[in-house]
Design a protein around this motif. Structure first.
Motif, PDB file in Angstrom:
ATOM      1  N   UNK A  28       0.994  -1.282  -0.108  1.00 18.47           N
ATOM      2  CA  UNK A  28      -0.066  -0.012  -0.051  1.00 18.47           C
ATOM      3  C   UNK A  28       0.958   1.135   0.035  1.00 18.47           C
ATOM      4  N   UNK A  29       0.824   2.176  -0.872  1.00 19.95           N
ATOM      5  CA  UNK A  29       1.544   3.357  -1.102  1.00 19.95           C
ATOM      6  C   UNK A  29       0.810   4.445  -0.320  1.00 19.95           C
ATOM      7  N   UNK A  30       1.480   5.091   0.668  1.00 22.42           N
ATOM      8  CA  UNK A  30       1.034   6.277   1.287  1.00 22.42           C
ATOM      9  C   UNK A  30       1.759   7.203   1.480  1.00 22.42           C
ATOM     10  N   UNK A  31       1.609   8.563   1.405  1.00 24.76           N
ATOM     11  CA  UNK A  31       2.378   9.382   1.927  1.00 24.76           C
ATOM     12  C   UNK A  31       2.739   9.508   3.406  1.00 24.76           C
ATOM     13  N   UNK A  32       4.009   9.913   3.653  1.00 24.27           N
ATOM     14  CA  UNK A  32       4.354  10.214   5.235  1.00 24.27           C
ATOM     15  C   UNK A  32       3.882  11.706   5.320  1.00 24.27           C
ATOM     16  N   UNK A  33       3.617  12.049   6.231  1.00 21.75           N
ATOM     17  CA  UNK A  33       3.030  13.376   7.030  1.00 21.75           C
ATOM     18  C   UNK A  33       3.857  13.725   8.017  1.00 21.75           C
ATOM     19  N   UNK A  83      -0.220   9.182   6.002  1.00 20.97           N
ATOM     20  CA  UNK A  83      -1.387   9.975   5.527  1.00 20.97           C
ATOM     21  C   UNK A  83      -2.603   9.127   5.118  1.00 20.97           C
ATOM     22  N   UNK A  84      -3.606   9.370   5.600  1.00 20.70           N
ATOM     23  CA  UNK A  84      -4.871   8.770   4.938  1.00 20.70           C
ATOM     24  C   UNK A  84      -4.849   7.307   4.952  1.00 20.70           C
ATOM     25  N   UNK A  85      -4.581   6.732   5.977  1.00 22.88           N
ATOM     26  CA  UNK A  85      -4.403   5.131   5.990  1.00 22.88           C
ATOM     27  C   UNK A  85      -5.773   4.531   6.202  1.00 22.88           C
ATOM     28  N   UNK A  86      -6.799   4.970   6.778  1.00 22.85           N
ATOM     29  CA  UNK A  86      -7.816   4.599   7.017  1.00 22.85           C
ATOM     30  C   UNK A  86      -7.794   4.054   8.570  1.00 22.85           C
ATOM     31  N   UNK A 102       1.258  -6.086  14.627  1.00 23.79           N
ATOM     32  CA  UNK A 102       1.725  -5.053  13.902  1.00 23.79           C
ATOM     33  C   UNK A 102       3.146  -4.665  13.833  1.00 23.79           C
ATOM     34  N   UNK A 103       3.993  -4.421  12.707  1.00 24.40           N
ATOM     35  CA  UNK A 103       5.403  -4.187  12.857  1.00 24.40           C
ATOM     36  C   UNK A 103       5.607  -2.756  12.683  1.00 24.40           C
ATOM     37  N   UNK A 104       6.311  -2.048  13.371  1.00 28.25           N
ATOM     38  CA  UNK A 104       6.690  -0.667  13.021  1.00 28.25           C
ATOM     39  C   UNK A 104       8.193  -0.413  12.627  1.00 28.25           C
ATOM     40  N   UNK A 105       8.537   0.102  11.413  1.00 31.34           N
ATOM     41  CA  UNK A 105       9.697   0.194  11.178  1.00 31.34           C
ATOM     42  C   UNK A 105       9.830   1.540   9.993  1.00 31.34           C
ATOM     43  N   UNK A 106       8.839   2.344  10.171  1.00 32.55           N
ATOM     44  CA  UNK A 106       8.417   3.276   9.381  1.00 32.55           C
ATOM     45  C   UNK A 106       7.170   4.264   9.889  1.00 32.55           C
ATOM     46  N   UNK A 107       6.863   5.234   8.865  1.00 29.93           N
ATOM     47  CA  UNK A 107       7.495   5.644   7.461  1.00 29.93           C
ATOM     48  C   UNK A 107       9.044   6.162   7.683  1.00 29.93           C
ATOM     49  N   UNK A 108       9.534   5.936   6.638  1.00 34.59           N
ATOM     50  CA  UNK A 108      11.005   6.563   6.377  1.00 34.59           C
ATOM     51  C   UNK A 108      10.816   8.378   6.069  1.00 34.59           C
ATOM     52  N   UNK A 109      11.734   8.738   6.697  1.00 33.74           N
ATOM     53  CA  UNK A 109      11.315  10.243   6.581  1.00 33.74           C
ATOM     54  C   UNK A 109      12.567  11.061   5.664  1.00 33.74           C
ATOM     55  N   UNK A 144      12.988  10.642   2.460  1.00 32.82           N
ATOM     56  CA  UNK A 144      12.633  11.554   1.231  1.00 32.82           C
ATOM     57  C   UNK A 144      11.170  12.297   1.194  1.00 32.82           C
ATOM     58  N   UNK A 145      11.098  12.824   2.601  1.00 32.60           N
ATOM     59  CA  UNK A 145       9.833  13.505   2.883  1.00 32.60           C
ATOM     60  C   UNK A 145      10.008  15.030   2.038  1.00 32.60           C
ATOM     61  N   UNK A 146       8.850  15.228   1.197  1.00 31.39           N
ATOM     62  CA  UNK A 146       8.902  16.561   0.453  1.00 31.39           C
ATOM     63  C   UNK A 146       8.752  17.643   1.521  1.00 31.39           C
ATOM     64  N   UNK A 147       9.472  18.690   1.002  1.00 27.58           N
ATOM     65  CA  UNK A 147       9.572  20.191   1.970  1.00 27.58           C
ATOM     66  C   UNK A 147      10.165  19.919   3.402  1.00 27.58           C
TER      67      UNK A 147
END
Length: 266
Positions: free
Chosen positions: A144-149, A162-165, A172-179, A181-184
């Protein structure tokens, strides 16, 4: 009242044994499996073995990961193993069968069971992972492609998908989101990121849910301050991995059956 299960955690394992177990999984999973092992380190092998042990020995029925990677394929194989065990077990257990939806889509109020849902925010890495999944015909992973906020919570800078529902899973495994390549956003290595996806879905989760966090010490400390339910914490691999168990009374009959399934020894 169901007496809650004790979580099954892996004992300390040698590098050679961890490597042997993980290479066996990749041998069956991939055609050119040696190509995927070239960049592994000692920590990779032990971390991956721990993840595989936790998912299989605690009989998880669905995996969600925040941040895809090598772990995605470990979870895929673990879900295949767990599905075979479940199919064998359910034939002997009428109560379990009663909680299997006739449409074969909902089990214990968890959908897409014995599958992996993997969230990824990097377009480059998403495409890379997608090619591997297609090439090796891996069908039980939903990438699932979702942007990081970047946002704030109580004036603290935090990160999330963002908007993952609304999500629900028993692992649950937490290893991200990677930050990186975050825009701006100017990334520097000194940042200790705080990820808050778990906070947003905490009250959707069933008692008995297991969460594993890869590193991320600032996130763990934040969780201990902000999570509201009764979580137990365990450290593995010299604090490289943190295991969290949602240790609460059952929500009701369906959740009780799931907890009994975890305890089943057949």
């Amino acid at each position: 009242m169901v007496k809650f299960m004790k979580i099954r955690l892996p004992k300390k394992i040698s590098l050679s044994n961890a490597k042997k177990n993980i290479e066996k999984i990749f041998y069956f999973k991939f055609k050119n499996y040696k190509n995927y092992l070239k960049t592994f380190t000692k920590i990779d092998y032990i971390d991956l073995y721990n993840l595989y042990f936790i998912v299989t020995q605690n009989k998880r029925i669905k995996a969600i990961e925040f941040g895809s990677g090598i772990s995605t394929f470990i979870f895929s194989h673990a879900m295949e193993q767990n599905l075979r065990y479940f199919e064998k077990t359910i034939k002997k257990n009428k109560q379990l069968n009663n909680h299997l939806d006739k449409r074969k889509k909902i089990l214990f109020k968890i959908d897409n069971y014995f599958n992996v849902e993997s969230f990824e925010n990097s377009t480059r890495y998403f495409n890379f992972q997608k090619k591997i999944l297609q090439k090796n015909k891996i069908k039980n992973v939903k990438l699932i492609k979702k942007n990081c906020k970047k946002t704030t919570l109580d004036e603290i800078i935090v990160f999330k998908y963002h908007n993952k529902g609304i999500l629900n899973s028993d692992f649950i495994y937490i290893d991200g989101p990677g930050i990186q390549d975050l825009p701006n956003f100017k990334y520097i290595k000194s940042i200790n990121p705080v990820h808050i996806d778990l906070l947003e879905i905490e009250f959707n989760l069933n008692p008995g849910t297991i969460v594993v966090v890869d590193g991320l010490p600032a996130t763990i400390r934040f969780f201990k301050k902000k999570l509201l339910r009764n979580w137990k914490y365990f450290s593995l691999n010299d604090n490289k991995q943190t295991v969290m168990l949602l240790d609460e009374k059952s929500y009701g009959p369906i959740n009780t059956s799931l907890l009994k399934y975890y305890e089943n020894k057949s």
